[in-house]
Design an enzyme around this catalytic site. Sequence first.
Site, mmCIF file in Angstrom:
data_model
loop_
_atom_site.group_PDB
_atom_site.id
_atom_site.type_symbol
_atom_site.label_atom_id
_atom_site.label_comp_id
_atom_site.label_asym_id
_atom_site.label_seq_id
_atom_site.Cartn_x
_atom_site.Cartn_y
_atom_site.Cartn_z
ATOM 1 N N ASP A 270 52.916 51.189 75.556
ATOM 2 C CA ASP A 270 51.929 52.241 75.781
ATOM 3 C C ASP A 270 52.262 53.027 77.051
ATOM 4 O O ASP A 270 52.765 52.470 78.020
ATOM 5 C CB ASP A 270 50.540 51.606 75.925
ATOM 6 C CG ASP A 270 49.499 52.613 76.360
ATOM 7 O OD1 ASP A 270 49.164 53.492 75.543
ATOM 8 O OD2 ASP A 270 49.046 52.551 77.521
ATOM 9 N N GLU B 38 55.954 55.041 73.393
ATOM 10 C CA GLU B 38 54.985 56.132 73.287
ATOM 11 C C GLU B 38 55.275 57.111 74.425
ATOM 12 O O GLU B 38 54.864 56.891 75.556
ATOM 13 C CB GLU B 38 53.549 55.598 73.391
ATOM 14 C CG GLU B 38 52.516 56.681 73.167
ATOM 15 C CD GLU B 38 51.204 56.454 73.914
ATOM 16 O OE1 GLU B 38 50.163 56.906 73.422
ATOM 17 O OE2 GLU B 38 51.217 55.843 75.001
#
EC number: 2.4.1.18
Length: 689
Positions: A345, A400
């Site tokens: 993330d 990401e």
Amino acid sequence: MGTSQAVDSSPPDGTGVIQLDPWLEPFRDALKQRFSFIEGWVKAINETEGGLETFSKGYERFGLNVQSNGDIIYREWAPNAVQAQLVGEFNNWDVTAHPMTKNGFGVWEVTVPAVNGAPAIPHDSKIKISMVIPSGERIYRIPAWIKRVVQDLSVSPTYEAVFWNPPTEKQYKFQYSRPKRPESLRIYEAHVGISSPETKVATYKEFTSNMLPRIKYLGYNAIQLMAIMEHAYYASFGYQVNNFFAASSRYGTPEDLKELVDKAHSMGLVVLLDVVHSHASKNVLDGLNMFDGTDHLYFHGGGKGRHELWDSRLFNYGHHEVLRFLLSNLRFWMEEYGFDGFRFDGVTSMLYTHHGIGTGFSGGYHEYFGSSVDEEGVMYLTLANEMLHNLYPNCITVAEDVSGMPALCLPHSLGGVGFDYRLAMAVPDMYIKLLKEKKDDEWDIGNLSFTLTNRRHGEKTIAYAESHDQALVGDKTLMMWLCDKEMYTHMSVLTEFTPIIERGMALHKLIRLVTHGLGGEGYLNFEGNEFGHPEWLDFPRDGNNNSFWYARRQLNLTEDHLLRYKFLNDFDRAMQLTEEKYGWLHSPQAYVSLKNETDKVLVFERAGLLWIFNFHPTNSFTDYRVGVEQSGTYRIVLDTDDPAFGGLNRNLKETRFFTTDLSWNGRSNFLQVYIPTRTALVLALEETL
């Protein structure tokens, strides 16, 4: 030149990527410096720790570890503390009972002797570390490497640490080996707590029994689990992590999570953990913040260590002990729970000193080098990928990142960061922009095609039409943009098939199919979106009176045969199963032969299949001429207009399409086809059926 060829012939200085992308030539020196900096860290870790393999097993040395004789050794890094003691229910919280000693590196240690050959700290009993800091203040903290914390909201929202050491007969024993890494990655993104139609927090056990069979049936081969790392604030969606080695206790026990992963493996599903190493919760009493009384232990000090938008703490990736903590954290989730890889993330925040805040990325290569790049963040991510792929060759890592950094998904040996895939984050933004700002007859087919195919050569991309981001409160899912309030009144097969519902269902299928076929080397879907789940996600919080009404997935909607959701669900399944058969995700990128702006028709070939899309809102086309390279007789393998998917059945499944030996749109042959408005056909050579 392919990636493997480049690896074989690349110079050993991090500039091999230039062979794949000559536009990087002006940055040759910067690539060399980056490579040299990372190699310097590898050398230092080899010399001081015996290599990444040993270095990443910090959980065997730090935290609480039971020895073969029943002794418990506890170690904690807290250099600012002048005293430290292990306290808990086992010693009545007595700060004099188990004092710790400190070595020259700021690591405290104590051995708790066994009692009659058994650990003196009972399983599931509460513990803490107590420290005295230079000011004379005594502070209490949760051990940084703790494997379980629990929360009793009736007492306090603050988590408490417990010593997790179940008796042998209650420890989950893995029965199944990891599945082999899928050639085509089809990811089902899921959150355990919301995986129920009931207004409650669902459990690991319920996910295992209810969701795993569903995911397998739908044809996905990977699960991405969100919000597993322990987070005190449920409404953070798991992105404000307090305790990095603890699996969230709100869903059940560590043994329950191990069972979930093992049962997924038994079905051939790989399981990825949504790992949050981009930042940490600012909580002090039950987090890492101010752990030893300073703000700069695991994090950068001062403003550099705070994320303005996320209101959280930022790791100091250039510190030896922080690297040990984070690399060991990845290794722990692989070893202890059997995960098969990670979706990292917030990678953009890790790659740049500005963390992506208030910064747009134009794609200019100068943005990926220079003072705005956090070279220590790049180094950590590279070491993480090196460690994971060397120890677990089938490990899958996904980044990401919104910036489009070159070589993010190339190996370190070429000058890359080493991820396997990056998320195609521009794709869902494009769809929202189309639905918000453009009428259907204004859709730019060329731009649609460009956005879906605009990816870096040699670097794999996971495409998705929408993820959890679009489902959150304040945003809208595609189905909500398409159908809005009619979702509540006209999704029953007993009601009128209104123009809004007809359009919504048709475009929902078209958008997913074109994304799947054209957009990448992997595909991702967030749970519920496959069937057009109504409403948004909103976790219980003060602003909604702590309601669970929107913190759930109404998965039962697909089981009601009087509702049209079943059609979208069945289409999604057919799409995954067709990919499993033909394997377009691991085939070379598509050849796009037609982007007709007037007709709103898009045609491409991939994996030996011919894909024909008609996005026109009103026009259907008879005997539409479509170019195709391979001659022969074609049949329909997927039709969005199939009545099984809620369509109007305007093309018969048995129809044969014969090629004519004349070139068309740059292809050697053509065939003619009827393409109704807002439909798509996928055709295959008859002999492949």
